[in-house]
Design an enzyme around this catalytic site. Structure first.
Site, PDB file in Angstrom:
ATOM      1  N   ASP A  92       0.806  -1.122  -0.004  1.00 45.59           N
ATOM      2  CA  ASP A  92      -0.058   0.072   0.069  1.00 45.59           C
ATOM      3  C   ASP A  92       1.001   1.324   0.127  1.00 45.59           C
ATOM      4  OD1 ASP A  92       1.038   0.237   2.398  1.00 45.59           O
ATOM      5  OD2 ASP A  92      -0.814   0.176   3.537  1.00 45.59           O
ATOM      6  N   SER A  93       0.394   2.333  -0.071  1.00 46.36           N
ATOM      7  CA  SER A  93       1.083   3.706  -0.359  1.00 46.36           C
ATOM      8  C   SER A  93       1.539   4.260   0.948  1.00 46.36           C
ATOM      9  CB  SER A  93       0.144   4.502  -0.912  1.00 46.36           C
ATOM     10  OG  SER A  93      -0.815   5.129  -0.262  1.00 46.36           O
ATOM     11  N   GLY A  94       1.013   3.863   2.035  1.00 47.19           N
ATOM     12  CA  GLY A  94       0.995   4.809   3.249  1.00 47.19           C
ATOM     13  C   GLY A  94       0.016   5.708   3.506  1.00 47.19           C
ATOM     14  N   GLY A  95      -0.873   5.683   2.735  1.00 44.07           N
ATOM     15  CA  GLY A  95      -1.879   7.029   2.711  1.00 44.07           C
ATOM     16  C   GLY A  95      -2.777   6.708   3.873  1.00 44.07           C
ATOM     17  N   TYR A  96      -3.022   5.172   4.039  1.00 42.16           N
ATOM     18  CA  TYR A  96      -3.986   4.934   5.155  1.00 42.16           C
ATOM     19  C   TYR A  96      -3.336   5.411   6.609  1.00 42.16           C
ATOM     20  CZ  TYR A  96      -7.077   2.469   8.408  1.00 42.16           C
ATOM     21  OH  TYR A  96      -8.098   2.121   9.284  1.00 42.16           O
ATOM     22  N   ASP A 146      -1.720   8.572  -1.816  1.00 41.11           N
ATOM     23  CA  ASP A 146      -3.018   9.341  -1.699  1.00 41.11           C
ATOM     24  C   ASP A 146      -3.116   9.886  -0.235  1.00 41.11           C
ATOM     25  OD1 ASP A 146      -3.159   6.748  -0.782  1.00 41.11           O
ATOM     26  OD2 ASP A 146      -5.424   6.739  -1.006  1.00 41.11           O
ATOM     27  N   GLN A 195     -10.493   8.332  -4.874  1.00 41.14           N
ATOM     28  CA  GLN A 195     -10.793   8.873  -3.637  1.00 41.14           C
ATOM     29  C   GLN A 195     -12.281   9.529  -3.545  1.00 41.14           C
ATOM     30  OE1 GLN A 195      -9.985   8.200  -0.729  1.00 41.14           O
ATOM     31  NE2 GLN A 195      -7.836   7.386  -0.860  1.00 41.14           N
ATOM     32  N   GLY A 222     -10.206   4.749   0.696  1.00 44.80           N
ATOM     33  CA  GLY A 222     -11.136   5.661   1.529  1.00 44.80           C
ATOM     34  C   GLY A 222     -12.453   5.188   1.899  1.00 44.80           C
ATOM     35  N   ASP A 272      -8.101  -6.835   0.618  1.00 36.77           N
ATOM     36  CA  ASP A 272      -7.189  -6.925   1.649  1.00 36.77           C
ATOM     37  C   ASP A 272      -7.797  -6.590   2.902  1.00 36.77           C
ATOM     38  OD1 ASP A 272      -5.623  -4.538   2.997  1.00 36.77           O
ATOM     39  OD2 ASP A 272      -6.544  -4.085   1.008  1.00 36.77           O
TER      40      ASP A 272
END
Length: 377
Positions: A92-96, A146, A195, A222, A272
């Protein structure tokens, strides 16, 4: 990366397909066990391969960046070699994590400054360095940076955040396309993220922007952040009507077994969630007949198998009474058994869904399964 659509269900928008990368074939729909810090909690890689048998697992960019740090992963030859996993990995991007660190981060156009949850040290994520971090981790599928908005979310904030995510996507694509080369001898593939919170017009606008990017696959972010399930399904339906059919669709962070089936019916291919492992460690078991709280006294003298379906070997190797005992005395083995069971069930569920999509009776089977799984045993 290649995506092939093999079948579509007649009574829904469910699809069966396959994704081929340099690390092998991923049959869809698929559930990806979450291996946050280079491990799926409580499970040896041998058990993961032989007993649960996923085509792909997920790693977490934020956590791997902090520990063991990308310099260690690079010296090891990438995450695959570091953790001895020769199948596909998605990061994942780290955005969460940026979203979840709301009290300890500051978002700017350039990127996000955040405080480590480990030692309080400050770090800065930008679209460009997140591409570099994921390059060094070495996942087969990587995510654009994101911003994941909270729920509920003010419309103006959601709109501004969405546009920022789009601008960050452009920077990710520029850096990924022109300034990086794979480090470990195999291809990496970038997915952008839709998003827009729970606003239909924003979701539509974001899906159109992401579709126009022309990536090899697309993600929906999101959601599963506290909104009602009906809102999640409504947003997924809006987005999937726009995202191209010939690219895989990944719904991030979802969800319960019922959530997964309902979103498969809406055309999602990849999922996931930490739920099967986290809930397992708290004594909740998912089955085709409903959920079991193994800590309840009713199981104290129930010597029947954990699950007669025998999806994984632990299901008939141990009894409900024994598993309850392990939880009551806080033995680690109990959590391990429950984790193997839950992950095995999740993989069984998506693979059974695939069989019914190919057979053409998914919608009927899904309705039956949703009713059964909505019970507390």
């Amino acid at each position: 990366m290649k995506f092939s659509l093999l079948a579509k269900d007649q009574g829904s928008k469910a699809r069966a397909g396959s994704i081929t990368t340099d690390h092998g074939v991923i049959e869809t729909p698929i559930f990806m066990p979450v291996g946050t810090v280079a491990t799926v909690k409580g499970v040896h890689q041998r058990e993961l391969k032989q007993d649960i048998n996923p085509d792909i697992i997920l790693g977490n960019t934020y956590h791997l960046y902090l520990r063991p740090e990308t310099k260690v992963l690079r010296q090891a030859g990438g995450l695959h070699k570091f953790m001895n996993w020769d199948r596909n990995i998605l990061t994942d991007s780290g955005g969460y994590q940026v979203y979840s660190l709301a009290a300890n981060r500051k978002i700017k156009e350039e990127g996000v400054k955040f405080k480590s949850h480990i030692d309080g040290s400050y770090h800065f994520f930008t679209p460009e360095n997140v591409m570099e971090i994921q390059r060094e981790i070495g996942a087969d599928i990587i995510m654009a940076f994101d911003e994941c908005t909270p729920y509920p979310c003010d419309y103006t904030y959601a709109k501004n955040s969405m546009h920022r995510t789009h601008r960050w996507l452009d920077r990710c694509i520029e850096h990924f396309t022109n300034k990086t080369q794979p480090l470990y001898g195999y291809e990496q593939n970038l997915f952008p993220i839709v998003q827009g919170s729970t606003y239909k017009d924003l979701r539509k606008q974001s899906a159109e922007y992401i579709a126009e990017a022309g990536a090899v696959g697309n993600a929906i972010g999101g959601l599963s952040v506290g909104e009602p399930a009906e809102e999640m399904y409504a947003m997924t339906e809006v987005v999937n009507a726009i995202l191209p059919e010939d690219k895989p669709r990944y719904l991030m962070g979802v969800g319960t077994p019922i959530n997964i089936l309902e979103n498969i019916a809406l055309g999602v291919d990849m999922f996931d969630c930490v739920m099967p492992t986290r809930n397992a460690r708290n004594g909740m078991l998912f089955t085709a007949e409903g959920t079991i709280n193994i800590k309840n006294k009713k199981w104290e003298t129930d010597f029947s198998p954990i699950d007669d379906m025998n999806i994984t070997w632990v299901d008939t190797e141990y009894s409900k009474a024994y598993l309850r005992h392990l939880f009551k005395v806080n033995e680690l083995l109990g959590k391990q058994i429950a984790t193997i069971h839950n992950l095995g069930f999740y993989l069984w569920l998506v693979r059974e869904a695939r069989k019914h999509i190919i057979a053409g009776d998914f919608a009927v089977w899904k309705s039956k399964m949703v009713k059964q799984m909505d019970k507390r045993l």
